[in-house]
Design a protein around this motif. Structure first.
Motif, PDB file in Angstrom:
ATOM      1  N   VAL A 185      42.448  32.133  46.925  1.00 15.90           N
ATOM      2  CA  VAL A 185      41.327  32.909  47.469  1.00 15.90           C
ATOM      3  C   VAL A 185      41.700  34.383  47.562  1.00 15.90           C
ATOM      4  O   VAL A 185      40.909  35.266  47.230  1.00 15.90           O
ATOM      5  CB  VAL A 185      40.896  32.341  48.846  1.00 15.90           C
ATOM      6  CG1 VAL A 185      39.945  33.283  49.559  1.00 15.90           C
ATOM      7  CG2 VAL A 185      40.259  30.980  48.674  1.00 15.90           C
ATOM      8  N   GLY A 186      42.918  34.682  47.975  1.00 14.47           N
ATOM      9  CA  GLY A 186      43.370  36.072  48.066  1.00 14.47           C
ATOM     10  C   GLY A 186      43.389  36.763  46.714  1.00 14.47           C
ATOM     11  O   GLY A 186      42.967  37.920  46.579  1.00 14.47           O
ATOM     12  N   ILE A 187      43.855  36.067  45.682  1.00 18.34           N
ATOM     13  CA  ILE A 187      43.880  36.646  44.332  1.00 18.34           C
ATOM     14  C   ILE A 187      42.457  36.890  43.845  1.00 18.34           C
ATOM     15  O   ILE A 187      42.157  37.944  43.280  1.00 18.34           O
ATOM     16  CB  ILE A 187      44.656  35.719  43.370  1.00 18.34           C
ATOM     17  CG1 ILE A 187      46.152  35.737  43.710  1.00 18.34           C
ATOM     18  CG2 ILE A 187      44.439  36.134  41.922  1.00 18.34           C
ATOM     19  CD1 ILE A 187      46.964  34.720  42.952  1.00 18.34           C
ATOM     20  N   PHE A 188      41.568  35.937  44.058  1.00 15.35           N
ATOM     21  CA  PHE A 188      40.176  36.092  43.628  1.00 15.35           C
ATOM     22  C   PHE A 188      39.528  37.291  44.313  1.00 15.35           C
ATOM     23  O   PHE A 188      38.878  38.113  43.661  1.00 15.35           O
ATOM     24  CB  PHE A 188      39.396  34.810  43.921  1.00 15.35           C
ATOM     25  CG  PHE A 188      37.951  34.892  43.545  1.00 15.35           C
ATOM     26  CD1 PHE A 188      37.568  34.816  42.220  1.00 15.35           C
ATOM     27  CD2 PHE A 188      36.965  35.069  44.512  1.00 15.35           C
ATOM     28  CE1 PHE A 188      36.237  34.894  41.856  1.00 15.35           C
ATOM     29  CE2 PHE A 188      35.641  35.157  44.159  1.00 15.35           C
ATOM     30  CZ  PHE A 188      35.267  35.071  42.829  1.00 15.35           C
ATOM     31  N   VAL A 189      39.694  37.399  45.615  1.00 12.05           N
ATOM     32  CA  VAL A 189      39.106  38.529  46.353  1.00 12.05           C
ATOM     33  C   VAL A 189      39.695  39.844  45.861  1.00 12.05           C
ATOM     34  O   VAL A 189      38.974  40.832  45.670  1.00 12.05           O
ATOM     35  CB  VAL A 189      39.309  38.343  47.874  1.00 12.05           C
ATOM     36  CG1 VAL A 189      38.966  39.606  48.642  1.00 12.05           C
ATOM     37  CG2 VAL A 189      38.472  37.178  48.375  1.00 12.05           C
ATOM     38  N   ALA A 190      40.997  39.885  45.601  1.00  6.84           N
ATOM     39  CA  ALA A 190      41.624  41.111  45.101  1.00  6.84           C
ATOM     40  C   ALA A 190      41.070  41.501  43.737  1.00  6.84           C
ATOM     41  O   ALA A 190      40.801  42.679  43.472  1.00  6.84           O
ATOM     42  CB  ALA A 190      43.137  40.927  45.031  1.00  6.84           C
TER      43      ALA A 190
ATOM     44  N   VAL B  89      38.112  40.763  42.525  1.00  5.83           N
ATOM     45  CA  VAL B  89      36.737  41.236  42.714  1.00  5.83           C
ATOM     46  C   VAL B  89      36.750  42.677  43.228  1.00  5.83           C
ATOM     47  O   VAL B  89      36.017  43.536  42.739  1.00  5.83           O
ATOM     48  CB  VAL B  89      35.959  40.309  43.678  1.00  5.83           C
ATOM     49  CG1 VAL B  89      34.647  40.940  44.109  1.00  5.83           C
ATOM     50  CG2 VAL B  89      35.694  38.971  43.015  1.00  5.83           C
ATOM     51  N   LEU B  90      37.612  42.963  44.205  1.00  2.00           N
ATOM     52  CA  LEU B  90      37.681  44.312  44.767  1.00  2.00           C
ATOM     53  C   LEU B  90      38.196  45.332  43.755  1.00  2.00           C
ATOM     54  O   LEU B  90      37.798  46.499  43.793  1.00  2.00           O
ATOM     55  CB  LEU B  90      38.560  44.316  46.012  1.00  2.00           C
ATOM     56  CG  LEU B  90      37.997  43.559  47.217  1.00  2.00           C
ATOM     57  CD1 LEU B  90      38.990  43.547  48.358  1.00  2.00           C
ATOM     58  CD2 LEU B  90      36.672  44.162  47.662  1.00  2.00           C
ATOM     59  N   MET B  91      39.064  44.916  42.839  1.00  2.37           N
ATOM     60  CA  MET B  91      39.582  45.837  41.816  1.00  2.37           C
ATOM     61  C   MET B  91      38.613  45.985  40.647  1.00  2.37           C
ATOM     62  O   MET B  91      38.833  46.794  39.765  1.00  2.37           O
ATOM     63  CB  MET B  91      40.930  45.337  41.287  1.00  2.37           C
ATOM     64  CG  MET B  91      42.054  45.495  42.291  1.00  2.37           C
ATOM     65  SD  MET B  91      43.676  45.121  41.601  1.00  2.37           S
ATOM     66  CE  MET B  91      43.523  43.434  41.143  1.00  2.37           C
ATOM     67  N   GLY B  92      37.558  45.181  40.607  1.00  2.00           N
ATOM     68  CA  GLY B  92      36.583  45.282  39.530  1.00  2.00           C
ATOM     69  C   GLY B  92      36.939  44.485  38.293  1.00  2.00           C
ATOM     70  O   GLY B  92      36.297  44.604  37.259  1.00  2.00           O
ATOM     71  N   ARG B  93      37.966  43.663  38.358  1.00  2.00           N
ATOM     72  CA  ARG B  93      38.357  42.844  37.206  1.00  2.00           C
ATOM     73  C   ARG B  93      37.406  41.674  36.990  1.00  2.00           C
ATOM     74  O   ARG B  93      37.218  41.204  35.882  1.00  2.00           O
ATOM     75  CB  ARG B  93      39.775  42.289  37.391  1.00  2.00           C
ATOM     76  CG  ARG B  93      40.853  43.319  37.461  1.00  2.00           C
ATOM     77  CD  ARG B  93      41.140  43.829  36.074  1.00  2.00           C
ATOM     78  NE  ARG B  93      42.217  44.773  36.062  1.00  2.00           N
ATOM     79  CZ  ARG B  93      43.431  44.516  35.639  1.00  2.00           C
ATOM     80  NH1 ARG B  93      43.726  43.325  35.201  1.00  2.00           N
ATOM     81  NH2 ARG B  93      44.341  45.455  35.654  1.00  2.00           N
ATOM     82  N   ILE B  94      36.801  41.185  38.079  1.00  2.00           N
ATOM     83  CA  ILE B  94      35.828  40.102  37.998  1.00  2.00           C
ATOM     84  C   ILE B  94      34.521  40.637  38.555  1.00  2.00           C
ATOM     85  O   ILE B  94      34.485  41.211  39.637  1.00  2.00           O
ATOM     86  CB  ILE B  94      36.279  38.867  38.817  1.00  2.00           C
ATOM     87  CG1 ILE B  94      37.534  38.261  38.219  1.00  2.00           C
ATOM     88  CG2 ILE B  94      35.164  37.838  38.880  1.00  2.00           C
ATOM     89  CD1 ILE B  94      38.069  37.076  38.991  1.00  2.00           C
ATOM     90  N   GLU B  95      33.443  40.432  37.798  1.00  3.62           N
ATOM     91  CA  GLU B  95      32.128  40.875  38.233  1.00  3.62           C
ATOM     92  C   GLU B  95      31.338  39.636  38.619  1.00  3.62           C
ATOM     93  O   GLU B  95      31.076  38.771  37.779  1.00  3.62           O
ATOM     94  CB  GLU B  95      31.449  41.633  37.089  1.00  3.62           C
ATOM     95  CG  GLU B  95      30.326  42.494  37.540  1.00  3.62           C
ATOM     96  CD  GLU B  95      29.825  43.378  36.417  1.00  3.62           C
ATOM     97  OE1 GLU B  95      28.638  43.708  36.460  1.00  3.62           O
ATOM     98  OE2 GLU B  95      30.604  43.698  35.509  1.00  3.62           O
TER      99      GLU B  95
END
Length: 194
Positions: A48-53, A55-61
């Motif tokens: 969950v932490g990696i996914f949120v990171a 998303v916040l870095m813009g790698r996943i939209e």
């Protein structure tokens, strides 16, 4: 002051050292199981932490915007450019469509040696499409599509290897929607495509 009445707790020996409530160990919880649960929770929290990171870095939209239409950009205007070589491939079972398309291009000013093709195919193509390679060829591809009666236009380098000259080349794949193309019916008879 009066003395309280005698009960069973008055007979407990005082030298046992145990005073108060004592709780037994919970049955079913042991070291290995607790370790497995802890590891599972840690893996979930890390994921969950990696996914949120990301998303916040813009790698996943999470909600990507709809992309542009693959067809054509509205700013490009169709232009008939007879300097292009045109390869016409008939992707229907109807013979003679290459010659029909070739005659349309010759009437618009293409040189006879700049328009060539192959008639007949084992696989059928649904929509007549003009394929071009470079982005700068789009206007000429749109013009060629208009000459052929409103064909689709698509950028692709799939047919680029078929160009054996230094002149730019576009490829037309004739589909079942081309005037005069026919499709086979289940009883083997051919009917004109609508």
């Amino acid at each position: 002051m009066s003395k309280p009445p005698h009960d069973r707790f008055d007979d407990v020996p005082r030298d046992s050292g145990r005073v108060g409530a004592h709780r037994a160990e919970q049955p079913g919880i042991n070291g290995p199981i607790a370790l497995l649960w802890s590891a599972a929770v840690a893996v979930v929290l890390i994921a969950v932490g990696i996914f949120v990171a990301l998303v916040l870095m813009g790698r996943i939209e999470l909600f990507p915007a709809a992309g542009p239409e693959p067809q054509q950009s509205p700013s490009v205007l169709a232009e008939i450019d007879t300097s292009y070589r045109v390869l016409i491939l008939n992707a229907t079972s109807t013979e003679g469509l290459v010659d029909s398309a070739r005659q349309k291009l010759l009437a618009e000013g293409w040189a006879g040696d700049a328009v060539f093709g192959s008639d007949g195919s084992t696989s059928e193509f649904d929509e007549t499409t003009v394929f071009y390679v470079e982005k700068g060829d789009e206007a000429a591809a749109l013009g060629l599509a208009e000459v052929l009666g409103g064909a689709q236009v698509e950028q692709s380098d799939h047919y680029a290897s078929l160009n054996d000259s230094t002149l730019p080349q576009m490829t037309v794949v004739i589909g079942l929607d081309y005037p005069g193309a026919s499709t086979a019916t289940p009883d083997g008879a051919e009917t004109p495509a609508g």
